[in-house]
Design a protein around this motif. Structure first.
Motif, PDB file in Angstrom:
ATOM      1  N   ASN A 132       0.819  -1.207   0.000  1.00 29.17           N
ATOM      2  CA  ASN A 132       0.000   0.000   0.000  1.00 29.17           C
ATOM      3  C   ASN A 132       0.853   1.258   0.000  1.00 29.17           C
ATOM      4  O   ASN A 132       0.525   2.240  -0.663  1.00 29.17           O
ATOM      5  N   VAL A 133       1.959   1.226   0.715  1.00 28.89           N
ATOM      6  CA  VAL A 133       2.859   2.381   0.727  1.00 28.89           C
ATOM      7  C   VAL A 133       3.477   2.585  -0.648  1.00 28.89           C
ATOM      8  O   VAL A 133       3.589   3.710  -1.146  1.00 28.89           O
ATOM      9  N   SER A 134       3.863   1.513  -1.310  1.00 28.93           N
ATOM     10  CA  SER A 134       4.507   1.648  -2.615  1.00 28.93           C
ATOM     11  C   SER A 134       3.509   2.016  -3.712  1.00 28.93           C
ATOM     12  O   SER A 134       3.894   2.548  -4.743  1.00 28.93           O
ATOM     13  N   TYR A 135       2.225   1.734  -3.503  1.00 28.70           N
ATOM     14  CA  TYR A 135       1.211   2.052  -4.511  1.00 28.70           C
ATOM     15  C   TYR A 135       0.735   3.496  -4.427  1.00 28.70           C
ATOM     16  O   TYR A 135      -0.050   3.933  -5.243  1.00 28.70           O
ATOM     17  N   ARG A 136       1.185   4.236  -3.462  1.00 25.27           N
ATOM     18  CA  ARG A 136       0.752   5.623  -3.309  1.00 25.27           C
ATOM     19  C   ARG A 136       1.470   6.504  -4.320  1.00 25.27           C
ATOM     20  O   ARG A 136       2.675   6.436  -4.484  1.00 25.27           O
ATOM     21  N   GLY A 137       0.716   7.366  -5.017  1.00 21.42           N
ATOM     22  CA  GLY A 137       1.311   8.297  -5.979  1.00 21.42           C
ATOM     23  C   GLY A 137       1.759   7.611  -7.255  1.00 21.42           C
ATOM     24  O   GLY A 137       1.042   6.784  -7.819  1.00 21.42           O
ATOM     25  N   PRO A 138       2.973   7.920  -7.751  1.00 21.74           N
ATOM     26  CA  PRO A 138       3.435   7.364  -9.025  1.00 21.74           C
ATOM     27  C   PRO A 138       3.579   5.853  -9.046  1.00 21.74           C
ATOM     28  O   PRO A 138       3.618   5.254 -10.115  1.00 21.74           O
ATOM     29  N   GLY A 139       3.632   5.206  -7.891  1.00 19.15           N
ATOM     30  CA  GLY A 139       3.749   3.753  -7.851  1.00 19.15           C
ATOM     31  C   GLY A 139       2.438   3.043  -8.126  1.00 19.15           C
ATOM     32  O   GLY A 139       2.414   1.831  -8.322  1.00 19.15           O
TER      33      GLY A 139
END
Length: 145
Positions: free
Chosen positions: A9-16
């Protein structure tokens, strides 16, 4: 692959995020929002109104919550600095309300009425007391006749 859902979930935030479209979205009411998660007035998703951001960069400071940015040509997606003007909310309401001066028939005071108020009420009183007095005066004149 991720070690946990929290890491994913942290890595999917924004450009991810696989649905990332460059950080600009247009809302249903026509305003453009930009992804600036570090802005103090950004919403919970990290988006902030682009016209306010453009004006803040122009002024070199954050806008206060009581200040609003008016679009001169009334097109919400046109965020050029030449088209934007900082106003307080009451002035902005007057700008959009199409206010026109009129005179109270009871006391003669000047009254500013918006287009919506003119559509809804045909008489133009400065307050409820004058409206009540006007009704009493008209009724008294009818009784005298």
């Amino acid at each position: 692959r991720f070690c946990s859902r929290a890491c994913r979930n942290v890595s999917y935030r924004g450009p991810g995020n696989p649905k990332w479209r460059g950080g600009r979205i247009t809302t249903g009411d026509g305003y453009i929002h930009v992804w600036v998660p570090d802005h103090p007035q950004a919403d919970r998703h990290g988006y902030y109104e682009e016209h306010r951001l453009v004006m803040e960069k122009h002024l070199g400071r954050y806008l206060h919550v009581s200040e609003c940015v008016h679009h001169e040509n009334h097109q919400r997606a046109d965020n050029r600095i030449e088209n934007l003007k900082v106003m307080d909310w009451p002035s902005h309401q007057i700008e959009h309300g199409d206010y026109q001066p009129s005179t109270c028939p009871t006391c003669g005071a000047d009254v500013m009425r918006s287009a919506a108020h003119r559509r809804r009420f045909k008489n133009k009183f400065c307050g409820r007391k004058c409206a009540a007095n006007y009704g009493s005066r008209v009724a008294a004149e009818r009784v005298r006749q």
